[in-house]
Every structure is written in C-alpha cells, then in structure tokens.
Design a protein around this motif. Structure first.
Motif, PDB file in Angstrom:
ATOM      1  N   LEU A 127       0.856  -1.068  -0.004  1.00  0.00           N
ATOM      2  CA  LEU A 127      -0.109   0.147   0.146  1.00  0.00           C
ATOM      3  C   LEU A 127       0.915   1.176   0.048  1.00  0.00           C
ATOM      4  O   LEU A 127       0.577   2.007  -0.691  1.00  0.00           O
ATOM      5  N   ALA A 128       1.876   1.352   0.845  1.00  0.00           N
ATOM      6  CA  ALA A 128       2.780   2.297   0.732  1.00  0.00           C
ATOM      7  C   ALA A 128       3.669   2.620  -0.430  1.00  0.00           C
ATOM      8  O   ALA A 128       3.696   3.831  -0.960  1.00  0.00           O
ATOM      9  N   ARG A 139       0.804   3.946  -3.224  1.00  0.00           N
ATOM     10  CA  ARG A 139       0.214   5.009  -2.472  1.00  0.00           C
ATOM     11  C   ARG A 139      -0.604   6.075  -3.568  1.00  0.00           C
ATOM     12  O   ARG A 139      -1.867   6.461  -3.509  1.00  0.00           O
ATOM     13  N   ASP A 140       0.425   6.684  -4.092  1.00  0.00           N
ATOM     14  CA  ASP A 140       0.194   7.840  -5.091  1.00  0.00           C
ATOM     15  C   ASP A 140      -1.044   7.193  -6.201  1.00  0.00           C
ATOM     16  O   ASP A 140      -1.888   7.897  -6.762  1.00  0.00           O
ATOM     17  N   ILE A 198      -4.362   6.484  -4.715  1.00  0.00           N
ATOM     18  CA  ILE A 198      -4.903   7.761  -4.374  1.00  0.00           C
ATOM     19  C   ILE A 198      -5.613   8.265  -5.844  1.00  0.00           C
ATOM     20  O   ILE A 198      -6.655   8.863  -6.016  1.00  0.00           O
ATOM     21  N   GLU A 238      -6.577  14.312   2.528  1.00  0.00           N
ATOM     22  CA  GLU A 238      -5.144  13.528   1.772  1.00  0.00           C
ATOM     23  C   GLU A 238      -4.293  14.892   1.231  1.00  0.00           C
ATOM     24  O   GLU A 238      -3.156  15.124   1.526  1.00  0.00           O
TER      25      GLU A 238
END
Length: 176
Positions: free
Chosen positions: A6-7, A10-11, A14, A117
């Motif tokens: 997930l990290a 992340r972009d 999103i 965010e």
C-alpha cells in the motif's frame, strides 16, 4: 494485509480513487442534467462541472496549481464519457431508481478522504485539512444543484455536510 504494498503504491491508489470519485460525481451531474431536460451538450457540461468542481476549488485554494484536472486529461475525458453515456442510457432507465443519493454518498466518502489527503500533503493545518475534505466532497454537488436551479443538497440536508465533516475529523484523528 501487506502495508508495504500500500505504501509503495500510495500515489496510484489515490489517483485511482480520485478518478473513481470523479466518475461517480459526473454520473450525478449527468443524471441531474437529464432530469432537468438539458440537451446533450448540457448534460456533458454538467457532468464535467460536477465531476471536477470540488477538486478544482480545493486545488486552487491550497495552491496546487495548475489544478489536477488541468494537468491530467483523464479527468475531463472520464466526465465527458460518463455524461455522453448517461445521456443515452438515462431515458431507458427513466426514474425507476433514484441513484443520485446513493452515488452522492459514495462520492462524498471518496472525495472527503481525497480532499483531506491532498490538503495534508500540501502542509495545511488540521482545520484546513478538514475543510478541504468537506469542500472537495460537497463542491461538485453544490455546482450540480446550482446549475440545475435547485437549492443545494448541502443546505437542505443536515447530514450531507455533517458526514463530510465527520470524515474529515476522522482522517485528521487517524492520521495522528
């Protein structure tokens, strides 16, 4: 659940959620346009205005310029496609099922999180983070209702903006 995955993505996650929320709100704009008896171009324009309206407002206020919708053509392409499809599909479905409140709820949740965010990424205070979440979530709906000559749902329904506020506060609380 692999938090490393997930990290690392992340972009992309999103962006995917932002495009998904854009499509959801574009549908509500297109359907409102169709119900207001707008022509093809009117439905597509309303879909675009609703799909990207809250995000454009947020980005302009936090200094994220040029705004995301102007940097990535997918936002307007998605809105235009959704508007065109809705224009031709809506007459077949008619008013059998009022999907606007359901889609508004989905879009509200997605855009509250996205707005929070983005504001957090731009170093906004926690108050601005919450307000950006609310603005991103309700902005498109306000534009939709005003252009369709209706009192905005955010002013008629106690829970519409309240849900976005609660989501914004949860975001800030969980982030800490």
């Amino acid at each position: 659940m692999d938090l490393g995955f997930l990290a690392a993505h992340r972009d992309g996650i999103i962006l995917g959620l932002d495009l998904f929320g854009t499509a959801i709100f574009a549908i509500t704009g297109a359907l409102r346009g169709w119900r207001s008896r707008l022509d093809f171009l009117g439905v597509v324009v309303l879909a675009c205005a609703v799909g990207v309206g809250g995000g454009i407002t947020r980005d302009a206020l936090i200094g994220a310029t040029p705004v995301a919708a102007f940097q990535d053509g997918r936002y307007f392409i998605i809105c235009a496609l959704v508007g065109a499809i809705a224009f031709y599909v809506a007459p077949r479905l008619g008013d059998r099922w009022n999907v606007i409140p359901v889609l508004d709820a989905v879009g509200l949740g997605v855009f509250t999180a996205i707005g929070c965010e983005k504001a957090a990424l731009y170093g906004c205070t926690w108050v601005a983070v919450v307000l950006c979440g609310v603005m991103t979530a309700v902005g498109g709906g306000v534009i939709r209702d005003v252009l369709a000559m209706r009192i905005p749902a955010v002013l008629r329904s106690d829970f519409y903006a309240t849900a976005a506020l609660i989501g914004g506060f949860l975001f800030v609380g969980l982030e800490r």
